[in-house]
Design a protein around this motif. Structure first.
Motif, mmCIF file in Angstrom:
data_model
loop_
_atom_site.group_PDB
_atom_site.id
_atom_site.type_symbol
_atom_site.label_atom_id
_atom_site.label_comp_id
_atom_site.label_asym_id
_atom_site.label_seq_id
_atom_site.Cartn_x
_atom_site.Cartn_y
_atom_site.Cartn_z
ATOM 1 N N LEU A 30 1.491 16.325 -15.713
ATOM 2 C CA LEU A 30 0.164 15.938 -15.274
ATOM 3 C C LEU A 30 -0.073 16.573 -13.911
ATOM 4 C CD1 LEU A 30 1.094 13.469 -17.210
ATOM 5 C CD2 LEU A 30 -0.746 12.220 -16.080
ATOM 6 N N VAL A 31 -1.307 16.941 -13.633
ATOM 7 C CA VAL A 31 -1.616 17.507 -12.316
ATOM 8 C C VAL A 31 -1.796 16.390 -11.297
ATOM 9 C CG1 VAL A 31 -3.182 18.979 -10.992
ATOM 10 C CG2 VAL A 31 -2.712 19.500 -13.398
ATOM 11 N N TRP A 32 -2.545 15.352 -11.665
ATOM 12 C CA TRP A 32 -2.794 14.221 -10.774
ATOM 13 C C TRP A 32 -2.302 12.913 -11.403
ATOM 14 C CZ3 TRP A 32 -3.922 14.680 -5.856
ATOM 15 C CH2 TRP A 32 -4.723 15.739 -5.388
ATOM 16 N N TYR A 33 -1.686 12.078 -10.589
ATOM 17 C CA TYR A 33 -1.366 10.700 -10.947
ATOM 18 C C TYR A 33 -2.195 9.813 -10.022
ATOM 19 C CZ TYR A 33 2.741 12.835 -13.158
ATOM 20 O OH TYR A 33 3.581 13.614 -13.925
ATOM 21 N N THR A 34 -3.008 8.911 -10.577
ATOM 22 C CA THR A 34 -3.885 8.100 -9.736
ATOM 23 C C THR A 34 -3.761 6.618 -10.071
ATOM 24 O OG1 THR A 34 -5.914 7.973 -11.085
ATOM 25 C CG2 THR A 34 -5.525 10.033 -9.896
ATOM 26 N N ILE A 35 -3.996 5.782 -9.052
ATOM 27 C CA ILE A 35 -3.971 4.328 -9.201
ATOM 28 C C ILE A 35 -5.076 3.736 -8.345
ATOM 29 C CG2 ILE A 35 -2.636 2.201 -8.904
ATOM 30 C CD1 ILE A 35 -0.108 3.810 -9.142
ATOM 31 N N MET A 36 -5.745 2.696 -8.851
ATOM 32 C CA MET A 36 -6.666 1.916 -8.037
ATOM 33 C C MET A 36 -6.055 0.547 -7.787
ATOM 34 S SD MET A 36 -10.722 0.984 -8.451
ATOM 35 C CE MET A 36 -10.579 -0.204 -9.800
ATOM 36 N N PHE A 37 -5.827 0.221 -6.505
ATOM 37 C CA PHE A 37 -5.230 -1.056 -6.125
ATOM 38 C C PHE A 37 -6.304 -2.092 -5.826
ATOM 39 C CE2 PHE A 37 -1.797 1.887 -5.168
ATOM 40 C CZ PHE A 37 -0.655 1.173 -5.535
ATOM 41 N N GLY A 38 -6.011 -3.333 -6.191
ATOM 42 C CA GLY A 38 -6.903 -4.435 -5.854
ATOM 43 C C GLY A 38 -6.464 -5.184 -4.615
ATOM 44 N N LYS A 39 -5.226 -4.965 -4.187
ATOM 45 C CA LYS A 39 -4.692 -5.631 -2.988
ATOM 46 C C LYS A 39 -4.343 -4.576 -1.942
ATOM 47 C CE LYS A 39 -1.364 -7.946 -4.960
ATOM 48 N NZ LYS A 39 -0.243 -8.891 -5.124
ATOM 49 N N LYS A 40 -4.906 -4.731 -0.753
ATOM 50 C CA LYS A 40 -4.661 -3.750 0.292
ATOM 51 C C LYS A 40 -3.196 -3.717 0.696
ATOM 52 C CE LYS A 40 -6.363 -2.052 4.722
ATOM 53 N NZ LYS A 40 -7.317 -2.258 5.843
ATOM 54 N N SER A 41 -2.546 -4.872 0.698
ATOM 55 C CA SER A 41 -1.133 -4.925 1.094
ATOM 56 C C SER A 41 -0.280 -4.056 0.181
ATOM 57 C CB SER A 41 -0.628 -6.372 1.069
ATOM 58 O OG SER A 41 -0.785 -6.941 -0.225
ATOM 59 N N SER A 42 -0.563 -4.075 -1.110
ATOM 60 C CA SER A 42 0.190 -3.244 -2.054
ATOM 61 C C SER A 42 -0.130 -1.767 -1.835
ATOM 62 C CB SER A 42 -0.151 -3.637 -3.492
ATOM 63 O OG SER A 42 0.189 -4.986 -3.746
#
Length: 439
Positions: free
Chosen positions: A238-250
């Motif tokens: 994969l060229v990009w691995y992305t994640i959207m977090f709901g907790k800023k601490s994480s």
């Protein structure tokens, strides 16, 4: 405080928020959830899961032409936030150096949910996007498949039921497929157990998510670590691995993993809507395939960094003569494999253009000590510097202004025009200051 002005610039809701009163007139199913004040403005209680569910269905139909069914006991997506994420993914894919502009952008959506919202929005944004949407929950799988089928998108969205016995998130898909993927997207479950979810009532107050959607072993941070560990095996699959977090601490904790990592390119983004913020993080094991100048900066980052970026970073170089200080700096940059060229020079000032291709100064104290021990103070001419600032995809470019002040001290001011390069340049300046403080 509303964060809508920090939405992605191409988000249709940025300057045109939903008109709840008009929506309630067009869609009778939404009318019971709209309260109209004396001024005629409509309000919706977003802590009511049923209201969020009906709003999502209305917006997907009105603004994107999709008809979707959503179960009462599963997570309902907030459309402006999900659209922010997919527009960011589009920007990341646009930064990939592609051989053909019309090639398919094959994307994996980990845990697509009942709405299958990311693939639906993705193919609307760019018809060249092609999705493999995975789901472990049987109810979500059935609804997601139905939503794809009834909108005639089976040719570009494939919904895959994942057996709970399968322990990988990506590898089982990638290794069994001969076609290359461009990207993965994921919005992992927040909580690590039922007690944590119950204790965090504020985050969970308006959420109709089932436990399988809201809870995962170790929470969202461990889920992100699993994706990262698989990316170390899959690498350029994969060229990009992305994640959207709901907790800023994480998000903050996970982001530290990439500090000083010279082999992985990473970038962050803020997704803003209403009073809610989410955080995106993307990384790539193939930085050479990406035009870093096209990596997007979120409007929130731009707003908060503009004033800071207006001033260069400066420090004094102790030296007996201006030429000695200039030559010493050029040799140190050369030792760090940074290509530098004197663009303008006179007796008391100089302007230098430079490009760094890897963060060689990270963990480079031993190299600095060796250079000092060898007494290397002679500049070696390197004609290959010409044109280097625009070739070979440097990780960042910067400029240095040298000015002779008093007592033989030279003020060195570092600046960059690209917001995303500021952090890397800061690290370089800290390293240089440490070297000169010992000289």
């Amino acid at each position: 405080m509303s964060l809508n002005h920090h939405m992605h610039s191409r988000n249709i809701y940025k300057d045109n928020p939903p008109d709840f009163v008009q929506l309630s007139k067009t869609y009778p199913s939404f009318k019971p959830y709209v309260k109209v004040n004396k001024a005629g403005k409509g309000h919706v209680n977003f802590r009511n899961p049923a209201a969020v569910r009906e709003l999502a269905k209305c917006l997907l139909h009105k603004d994107f032409g999709y008809t979707v069914d959503l179960p009462d006991d599963r997570l309902s997506p907030t459309i402006p936030c999900r659209l922010n994420y997919m527009l960011w993914v589009q920007d990341l894919l646009d930064a990939v150096i592609a051989e053909k502009s019309d090639e398919k952008m094959r994307i994996i959506d980990i845990g697509t949910g009942s709405s299958c919202v990311y693939p639906l929005l993705g193919v609307f944004i760019n018809p060249n996007m092609n999705f493999t949407a995975t789901e472990i929950d049987e109810i979500n799988f059935e609804y997601a498949k139905r939503n794809v089928d009834q909108n005639n998108l089976t040719n570009c969205i494939k919904v895959v039921k994942v057996d709970s016995a399968i322990k990988t998130l990506l590898r089982h898909l990638v290794e069994d497929n001969t076609d290359a993927y461009k990207c993965c997207i994921c919005n992992p479950p927040f909580f690590e157990d039922k007690e944590t979810r119950k204790a965090n009532g504020k985050m969970n107050s308006s959420c109709s998510a089932s436990n399988v959607e809201a809870i995962t072993t170790g929470g969202d941070l461990e889920f992100a670590e699993r994706i990262y560990n698989e990316s170390l095996v899959l690498k350029d699959s994969l060229v990009w691995y992305t994640i959207m977090f709901g907790k800023k601490s994480s998000f903050v904790t996970f982001k530290k993993r990439f500090v000083g990592n010279r082999t992985v390119l990473s970038t962050t983004y803020e997704f803003c809507q209403g009073s809610t913020m989410r955080w995106g993080l993307a990384w790539s094991h193939t930085p050479e395939s990406i035009d870093t100048s096209k990596i997007p900066l979120s409007p929130f980052q731009s707003f908060n960094k503009t004033k800071k970026l207006s001033k260069p970073i400066s420090f004094y170089i102790p030296s007996q003569t201006f030429d000695d200080g200039k030559d010493l700096l050029l040799n140190i940059l050369k030792d760090l494999s940074i290509r530098a060229k004197v663009i303008r020079c006179c007796d008391r000032s100089a302007h230098i253009g430079a490009a760094a291709f890897e963060e060689t100064w990270v963990g480079g104290r031993q190299r600095a000590r060796k250079r000092k021990h060898n007494g290397n103070t002679t500049v070696v001419e390197d004609n290959s510097v010409d044109g280097a600032l625009k070739s070979n995809n440097p990780i960042f470019e910067f400029h240095i202004e040298l000015c002779l002040r008093f007592a033989g001290q030279i003020l060195a001011s570092f600046s960059t025009q690209n917001h995303t390069h500021k952090e890397s340049m800061n690290g370089l300046v800290v390293h240089l200051r440490r070297i000169f403080s010992r000289s």
